[in-house]
Design an enzyme around this catalytic site. Structure first.
Site, PDB file in Angstrom:
ATOM      1  N   CYS A  75       0.855  -1.184   0.000  1.00 35.34           N
ATOM      2  CA  CYS A  75       0.000   0.000   0.000  1.00 35.34           C
ATOM      3  C   CYS A  75       0.894   1.238   0.000  1.00 35.34           C
ATOM      4  O   CYS A  75       2.087   1.146  -0.315  1.00 35.34           O
ATOM      5  CB  CYS A  75      -0.954  -0.005   1.199  1.00 35.34           C
ATOM      6  SG  CYS A  75      -0.130   0.222   2.789  1.00 35.34           S
ATOM      7  N   ALA A  76       0.366   2.387   0.362  1.00 32.06           N
ATOM      8  CA  ALA A  76       1.148   3.620   0.298  1.00 32.06           C
ATOM      9  C   ALA A  76       2.200   3.692   1.398  1.00 32.06           C
ATOM     10  O   ALA A  76       3.381   3.952   1.138  1.00 32.06           O
ATOM     11  CB  ALA A  76       0.224   4.835   0.375  1.00 32.06           C
TER      12      ALA A  76
END
Length: 383
Positions: A75-76
């Site tokens: 994810c980020a």
């Protein structure tokens, strides 16, 4: 409670250097963010599944997930991936979470030995998440760092671990796509920092540095290891390449495996494109084909060779890239200027300001400014 594995960026980098297939899902919500910048490699099987699909247990998402393979979740910043990995593990999948997400991946520098003999060693540091490259030139217990990336501690730690003394720190030009670690590394080690005064003064900078153009050579360790300084303007007016031991050409952003440095990031595309043409027809023309070109950037994982190195001989690049062969000036300028209309590096004006000492930011803002791929090349395939 269901368990899942946690993988550090260095461990993922090791996996990407093997032939073992890696099934990887990116769970960021914005498709454009994922399309613009995600983890790629020749052995990566990539999928984008927004986290909501998996957390809400959408059947169409789970139908594409293999039960007999590890599923690497990204994810980020490594927060959402934890929730997704937990849910996958609860459902019996072999989940592997990338710790820190894309932000951590962007900050990891992967060292690979590009060359080594009894007197000389060259280590290429590959910032895999951004396509940025830097180098350690090592001889007789001394080390020269070329195009250091923002994390100065990486090079200082490497030198200490291997019992080396950093003697010189060089930027081949003022970078626009990432924050240089040159000044920070100089403060940390006491070694002089070199960069072209033309580039600093073009941007009215106020940093402390040694004017690179005032030196013909620099020495590292063994006196036979000579670094010849070759002005190669075009990407910037002060772009400089280094000829190491007459065998290795550290080209900065002048020559890439896939193209040439773009001349438009200072707002002087026409003038700097003319400089780039003169560099190609005068400075590069007489260099021998057998030189190994080691650039400061790359744009696609296909440029990483089987040894894990980004580099090619100048002869190979001349055969692959017609911009490096004889071409009339008008055609060259037209192609380069057309390619310069492509998307520029994110935040490049702020990054330049930081690199010349006109702007200071904290660590978190620096990380956010650098997020995303580099866009410093004029590609021969699309020019």
């Amino acid at each position: 409670m269901a368990e899942w594995m946690r993988l550090q960026p260095a461990e993922l980098a090791q996996k990407l250097g093997t032939d073992e297939p890696v099934f990887l899902i990116d769970v960021r919500s914005n498709p454009k963010d994922v399309q613009d910048w995600h983890i790629e490699h020749r052995n990566v099987e990539f999928r984008h599944f927004p986290a909501a699909l998996l957390l809400e247990e959408a059947p169409e998402a789970y139908a594409e997930l293999p039960k007999d393979r590890e599923i690497h979740v990204v994810c980020a910043k490594g927060l959402t991936s934890t929730e997704v990995a937990r849910r996958l593990a609860e459902r019996g999948y072999r989940a592997v979470e990338l710790v820190g997400g894309m932000e951590a991946w962007s900050q990891y520098y992967h060292p690979v030995t590009a060359y080594e003999d009894e007197k000389l060693k060259i280590v290429q540091f590959n910032r895999l998440g951004k396509g940025c490259l830097s180098y350690a030139i090592i001889s007789k217990g001394e080390m020269m760092v070329v195009d250091p990336l923002r994390r100065a501690d990486v090079y200082d730690d490497f030198a200490r671990e291997h019992g080396l003394t950093i003697r010189h720190i060089v930027d081949t030009h003022i970078h626009a796509d990432h924050i240089s670690g040159g000044q920070a590394l100089s403060r940390l080690t006491g070694a002089p920092y070199y960069v072209s005064s033309h580039d600093v003064f073009t941007h009215q900078g106020g940093i402390s540095f040694e004017p690179l153009e005032q030196y013909q050579t620099l020495r590292v360790g063994d006196v036979e290891v000579e670094v010849v300084i070759i002005p190669t303007p075009g990407h910037t007016p002060g772009s400089t390449s280094l000829l190491v031991d007459r065998r290795f050409f550290l080209s900065g952003d002048t020559v890439f495996v896939s193209g040439l440095g773009r001349p438009d990031l200072g707002g002087m595309v026409e003038a700097w494109a003319k400089d780039l043409y003169e560099t190609v027809v005068t400075k590069l023309k007489d260099l021998p084909d057998e030189l190994l070109v080691l650039p400061a950037h790359y744009s696609h994982y296909s440029e990483i060779n089987d040894r894990g190195i980004v580099g090619a001989t100048l002869g190979e690049l001349r055969r692959a890239n017609d911009l490096l062969r004889e071409m009339d000036r008008e055609t060259f300028l037209a192609r380069v200027e057309a390619a310069a209309s492509t998307v520029k590096p994110p935040n490049y004006e702020k990054i330049i300001a930081i690199n010349v000492g006109k702007l200071a930011v904290d660590d978190q803002e620096a990380i956010e400014l650098e997020i995303g791929p580099n866009r410093c090349a004029v590609h021969h395939a699309t020019a």
